[in-house]
Design a protein around this motif. Structure first.
Motif, PDB file in Angstrom:
ATOM      1  N   THR A  68     -62.810  36.830  35.501  1.00 25.89           N
ATOM      2  CA  THR A  68     -63.167  36.915  36.917  1.00 25.89           C
ATOM      3  C   THR A  68     -62.008  37.391  37.769  1.00 25.89           C
ATOM      4  O   THR A  68     -62.207  38.020  38.802  1.00 25.89           O
ATOM      5  CB  THR A  68     -63.665  35.543  37.413  1.00 25.89           C
ATOM      6  N   ALA A  69     -60.787  37.101  37.332  1.00 23.59           N
ATOM      7  CA  ALA A  69     -59.603  37.479  38.107  1.00 23.59           C
ATOM      8  C   ALA A  69     -59.317  38.975  38.078  1.00 23.59           C
ATOM      9  O   ALA A  69     -58.465  39.442  38.827  1.00 23.59           O
ATOM     10  CB  ALA A  69     -58.379  36.711  37.607  1.00 23.59           C
ATOM     11  N   GLY A  70     -60.005  39.744  37.207  1.00 24.57           N
ATOM     12  CA  GLY A  70     -59.819  41.182  37.301  1.00 24.57           C
ATOM     13  C   GLY A  70     -59.742  41.968  36.017  1.00 24.57           C
ATOM     14  O   GLY A  70     -59.463  43.172  36.043  1.00 24.57           O
ATOM     15  N   ILE A  71     -59.967  41.354  34.846  1.00 27.76           N
ATOM     16  CA  ILE A  71     -59.967  42.064  33.567  1.00 27.76           C
ATOM     17  C   ILE A  71     -58.682  42.880  33.407  1.00 27.76           C
ATOM     18  O   ILE A  71     -58.680  44.095  33.247  1.00 27.76           O
ATOM     19  CB  ILE A  71     -61.234  42.932  33.382  1.00 27.76           C
ATOM     20  N   MET A  72     -57.561  42.172  33.479  1.00 33.69           N
ATOM     21  CA  MET A  72     -56.251  42.793  33.297  1.00 33.69           C
ATOM     22  C   MET A  72     -55.856  42.676  31.831  1.00 33.69           C
ATOM     23  O   MET A  72     -55.463  41.603  31.370  1.00 33.69           O
ATOM     24  CB  MET A  72     -55.207  42.128  34.185  1.00 33.69           C
ATOM     25  N   VAL A  73     -55.972  43.761  31.081  1.00 31.39           N
ATOM     26  CA  VAL A  73     -55.595  43.754  29.667  1.00 31.39           C
ATOM     27  C   VAL A  73     -54.070  43.621  29.580  1.00 31.39           C
ATOM     28  O   VAL A  73     -53.346  44.415  30.176  1.00 31.39           O
ATOM     29  CB  VAL A  73     -56.063  45.050  28.979  1.00 31.39           C
ATOM     30  N   PRO A  74     -53.570  42.630  28.856  1.00 32.18           N
ATOM     31  CA  PRO A  74     -52.111  42.440  28.825  1.00 32.18           C
ATOM     32  C   PRO A  74     -51.421  43.598  28.114  1.00 32.18           C
ATOM     33  O   PRO A  74     -51.998  44.204  27.201  1.00 32.18           O
ATOM     34  CB  PRO A  74     -51.938  41.128  28.055  1.00 32.18           C
ATOM     35  N   PRO A  75     -50.197  43.914  28.500  1.00 33.26           N
ATOM     36  CA  PRO A  75     -49.484  45.021  27.853  1.00 33.26           C
ATOM     37  C   PRO A  75     -49.116  44.669  26.419  1.00 33.26           C
ATOM     38  O   PRO A  75     -49.010  43.487  26.064  1.00 33.26           O
ATOM     39  CB  PRO A  75     -48.233  45.178  28.723  1.00 33.26           C
ATOM     40  N   PRO A  76     -48.938  45.693  25.583  1.00 26.48           N
ATOM     41  CA  PRO A  76     -48.556  45.438  24.193  1.00 26.48           C
ATOM     42  C   PRO A  76     -47.314  44.548  24.118  1.00 26.48           C
ATOM     43  O   PRO A  76     -46.340  44.761  24.840  1.00 26.48           O
ATOM     44  CB  PRO A  76     -48.272  46.836  23.649  1.00 26.48           C
ATOM     45  N   GLY A  77     -47.387  43.538  23.259  1.00 26.95           N
ATOM     46  CA  GLY A  77     -46.239  42.662  23.042  1.00 26.95           C
ATOM     47  C   GLY A  77     -46.218  41.414  23.882  1.00 26.95           C
ATOM     48  O   GLY A  77     -45.467  40.469  23.576  1.00 26.95           O
ATOM     49  N   TYR A  78     -47.024  41.362  24.950  1.00 21.35           N
ATOM     50  CA  TYR A  78     -46.925  40.198  25.834  1.00 21.35           C
ATOM     51  C   TYR A  78     -47.417  38.919  25.153  1.00 21.35           C
ATOM     52  O   TYR A  78     -46.704  37.901  25.138  1.00 21.35           O
ATOM     53  CB  TYR A  78     -47.693  40.428  27.137  1.00 21.35           C
TER      54      TYR A  78
END
Length: 453
Positions: free
Chosen positions: A225-235
């Motif tokens: 719900t917060a925005g579908i922010m795919v985390p960056p590689p490695g996070y």
């Protein structure tokens, strides 16, 4: 799909009148809402009593992953009801054991023990309780721009305004910033830099809070719900390493992202990371009967081998819910539904949304995976000023209200939150249905464009 029933205005009016008289709705000022009276649903569509049909690009609350009224799941519920409607959670029951086996078979790593709940918030409540008992530590770390549920601890873990009215400031929760390059809190200019700075910020937060006081870090694998922010590689791998170093339990919340939504059984599969605890709900049975749960690592499960776990629910592993989960998971496997979500996302929705973005000044960013996408709507593409202010309501939210109304007039039911619209159709969505929805979305964005600089 079959044709929906003919309009029945009298029946619709009766449903709305009864709703108005007796139903108290969540997250709403009761006198300011006018709920749509729904007459039926099938597959990717639902319809009202006026004869209007809507392509469900919201999946209700991003939970009907296999669409509405899947015949195999409906039949499984009916068959289980005829056999055994309910039994207390202390008994061993075939359908509960099978549901747990099917979930454990798909979770990453050694998450092989399943504690069933009624939904996602209760899954989160029990996961953090397990973490506190396992570590003997009090504090919990969670991210801003997150949602973890509306029960007592889950709402305190949540990092959006829904928390504010219920935040006791005594739940032992500390919030931190997770990576989000488009609106970076770290002023980064690349995914690698955002990952590095976000991990450093998390380590700093842990250092100043005291590692020995922190029981768990909980993250939505891909915030929903917060925005579908795919985390960056490695996070996520970096968070895993930090947790291992300090003896902190790592919890991934897959209530929304799990069971095919991102094109894998679990979003964690994209990142090669195994948490200590994983929460799920929604897509496990498409919400046909309330069900959620916690997948538990061998180490944490062993904590309670000789020590009772102090938690439970009357309906934990409810037979009807478990039967619907068994049927859902089997149908997803047999029908290639997870693979369909991946293919539709890669070949239709992702490219289609990027083409739409090129035509509309109101679209600042397109992001997502599978059938889990968001359009970040802006007033100005250069400054990235959101189309509406944070947590806007009333007149301040008019641009988003105009956009949502245009979608519905076109026959599309959108998922709208703050300055975003999320594109989250069922994992069963066909190429034709996805293109139909994108065409309606394309036209409706004209209403958002009217509010750009």
């Amino acid at each position: 799909m079959s044709v929906q029933p003919s309009p029945d205005l009298a029946a619709g009016a009766a449903v709305k009148a009864a709703d108005r008289a007796h139903v108290f709705h969540s997250w709403s000022a009761q006198g300011l809402i006018d709920p749509l009276a729904v007459a039926g649903a099938e597959g990717s569509y639902f319809w009202d009593y006026d004869g209007n049909r809507y392509l469900d690009f919201s999946c209700q609350l991003v939970n009907t992953n296999i669409g509405h009224q899947h015949p195999k799941v409906v039949a499984a519920i009916q068959e289980q009801a005829a056999k055994l409607c309910t039994i207390a959670p202390g008994f061993a029951v075939d359908v509960r054991s099978e549901a747990a086996r099917l979930v454990a078979e798909r979770t990453p790593g050694d998450l092989d023990k399943i504690f069933f709940t009624n939904g996602g918030a209760e899954a989160v409540e029990n996961a953090v309780r397990m973490a506190r008992l396992h570590t003997g530590r009090p504090k919990l770390l969670s991210a801003y721009r997150s949602y973890h549920g509306a029960t007592a601890t889950a709402i305190n873990l949540t990092g959006d305004p829904r928390r504010w009215a219920s935040d006791s400031a005594s739940a032992g929760v500390v919030h931190f910033w997770a990576p989000f390059l488009y609106r970076s809190p770290f002023h980064s200019d690349s995914e690698a830099q955002e990952c590095e700075r976000a991990l450093r910020h998390l380590e700093d937060t842990i250092a100043f809070e005291g590692p020995q006081t922190i029981a768990a870090i909980i993250l939505e694998t891909i915030p929903g719900t917060a925005g579908i922010m795919v985390p960056p590689p490695g996070y996520l791998a970096g968070v895993r390493e930090i947790c291992d170093r300090y003896g902190i339990v790592f919890i991934l919340d897959e209530v929304m992202a799990g069971f095919g939504r991102t094109g894998h059984w679990f979003a964690a599969d994209h990142f090669g990371v195994t948490p200590d605890l994983l929460t799920f709900a929604k897509g496990v049975n498409s919400g046909y009967v309330p069900l959620g749960g916690v997948a538990i690592s061998a180490e944490i499960a062993a904590t309670f081998d000789q020590r009772p776990y102090p938690g439970g629910l009357t309906y934990s592993g409810h037979p009807l819910a478990c039967a619907s989960a068994v049927a859902t998971i089997n149908a997803m496997a047999e029908e290639g539904i997870v693979e369909n979500a991946a293919a539709i996302g890669e070949n239709v929705i992702g490219p289609g949304l990027r083409e739409i973005a090129d035509r509309h000044p109101s679209v600042g960013e397109v992001r997502g995976l599978g059938v889990f996408w968001a359009l970040d709507l802006v007033k100005d593409e250069e400054t990235r000023e959101p189309l509406v202010p944070y947590n806007a309501s009333g007149p301040a939210n008019q641009p988003m209200a105009d956009f949502a109304a245009a979608c519905k007039r076109g026959g599309l039911w959108p998922f709208v939150n703050m300055n975003r619209t999320h594109v989250v159709p069922p994992c069963t969505v066909t190429e034709a249905e996805a293109k139909e929805g994108l065409a309606i979305l394309d036209e409706a964005l004209g209403a958002a464009d009217a509010h750009t600089a």
